[in-house]
Every structure is written in C-alpha cells, then in structure tokens.
Write a protein that holds these residues in place. Structure first.
Motif, mmCIF file in Angstrom:
data_model
loop_
_atom_site.group_PDB
_atom_site.id
_atom_site.type_symbol
_atom_site.label_atom_id
_atom_site.label_comp_id
_atom_site.label_asym_id
_atom_site.label_seq_id
_atom_site.Cartn_x
_atom_site.Cartn_y
_atom_site.Cartn_z
ATOM 1 N N HIS A 76 0.392 9.370 -7.649
ATOM 2 C CA HIS A 76 -0.515 8.690 -6.726
ATOM 3 C C HIS A 76 -0.656 7.250 -7.203
ATOM 4 C CE1 HIS A 76 -4.213 7.651 -4.647
ATOM 5 N NE2 HIS A 76 -3.917 8.644 -3.814
ATOM 6 N N PRO A 77 -0.573 6.271 -6.318
ATOM 7 C CA PRO A 77 -0.570 4.871 -6.749
ATOM 8 C C PRO A 77 -1.893 4.388 -7.359
ATOM 9 C CG PRO A 77 -0.622 4.993 -4.358
ATOM 10 C CD PRO A 77 -0.433 6.390 -4.864
ATOM 11 N N GLU A 78 -3.002 5.009 -6.993
ATOM 12 C CA GLU A 78 -4.283 4.520 -7.498
ATOM 13 C C GLU A 78 -4.688 5.154 -8.818
ATOM 14 O OE1 GLU A 78 -7.113 4.930 -4.347
ATOM 15 O OE2 GLU A 78 -5.914 3.687 -2.997
ATOM 16 N N ASN A 79 -4.562 6.480 -8.925
ATOM 17 C CA ASN A 79 -5.028 7.145 -10.136
ATOM 18 C C ASN A 79 -3.896 7.626 -11.052
ATOM 19 O OD1 ASN A 79 -4.040 9.459 -8.892
ATOM 20 N ND2 ASN A 79 -6.075 10.182 -8.280
ATOM 21 N N ARG A 80 -2.673 7.403 -10.617
ATOM 22 C CA ARG A 80 -1.470 7.758 -11.402
ATOM 23 C C ARG A 80 -1.361 9.259 -11.696
ATOM 24 N NH1 ARG A 80 -0.016 3.018 -10.033
ATOM 25 N NH2 ARG A 80 0.405 1.422 -11.550
ATOM 26 N N ALA A 131 0.849 -1.198 0.000
ATOM 27 C CA ALA A 131 0.000 0.000 0.000
ATOM 28 C C ALA A 131 0.881 1.243 0.000
ATOM 29 C CB ALA A 131 -0.923 -0.013 1.204
#
Length: 107
Positions: A61-65, A38
């Motif tokens: 950002h890891p989720e939305n790049r 995470a």
C-alpha cells in the motif's frame, strides 16, 4: 568466475530493466496504469545475490507500506553468459508470478 564491480553493475542494471519492464507490461495488460501521483500500490522486487534463480515481487500500500500481495518464483540459477536467454527467463518468471495478481477478492 570473477566479475569486476563494473560488470556486476551492468548486470544489475540489465536485470532491473528487464524486471521493471516486464512488471509494467504485465500490469498494463491487466488494465493497470503507471501513476506516480496517486498510485494504488507500489511494487518492489528482490533477487538475492546468492540465489540468482530466485525472484520475489512485493506489492505494498503506498501510504502505510503494508503488504498487499507477494509472489515468489525460483528456478535453477545458471551463469548469465547468454544475455538473451537470461532476459527471457526473467521476463517469463515475472509473467508467471503476475498470473496470480491481483488476488481473488475473498483473500
């Protein structure tokens, strides 16, 4: 000077190692830890082939790049005949870039 593809791959491998090691060490010194499950952010780098003296680090950002932060450094490109000098300059460039990370809260 011509390079064989094998030589170019070796240089790419060394460059990748120097950059990733330097980023990991600099971020650890700032209190960040490497977490694969995470992560708070992902880091990528770009070293254009035509501009060996240029380095860009991008944090997303890891989720939305979506980009969180980007730092760019440039230096005179020079032949990488002396590996130790090349490594020192790469690590110094990463250090200078990451002096500016994380950005102030008001940005």
């Amino acid at each position: 000077q011509l390079q064989s593809r094998d030589s170019a791959r070796q240089d790419d491998s060394r460059l990748h190692e120097w950059i990733t090691d330097a980023v990991d060490a600099q971020l650890a010194a700032k209190g960040f830890s490497l977490g694969r499950k995470a992560p708070d952010f992902l880091v990528s780098y770009d070293v254009p082939v035509a501009m060996l003296g240029s380095l860009t680090l991008t944090f997303v950002h890891p989720e939305n790049r979506q980009p969180i932060w980007r730092g760019e450094s440039s230096d005179e490109a020079y032949a990488a005949r002396n590996q130790a000098a090349w490594e020192t300059r790469v690590r110094a460039a990463v250090g200078m870039l990451l002096e500016q990370f994380p950005p102030p809260d008001d940005q």
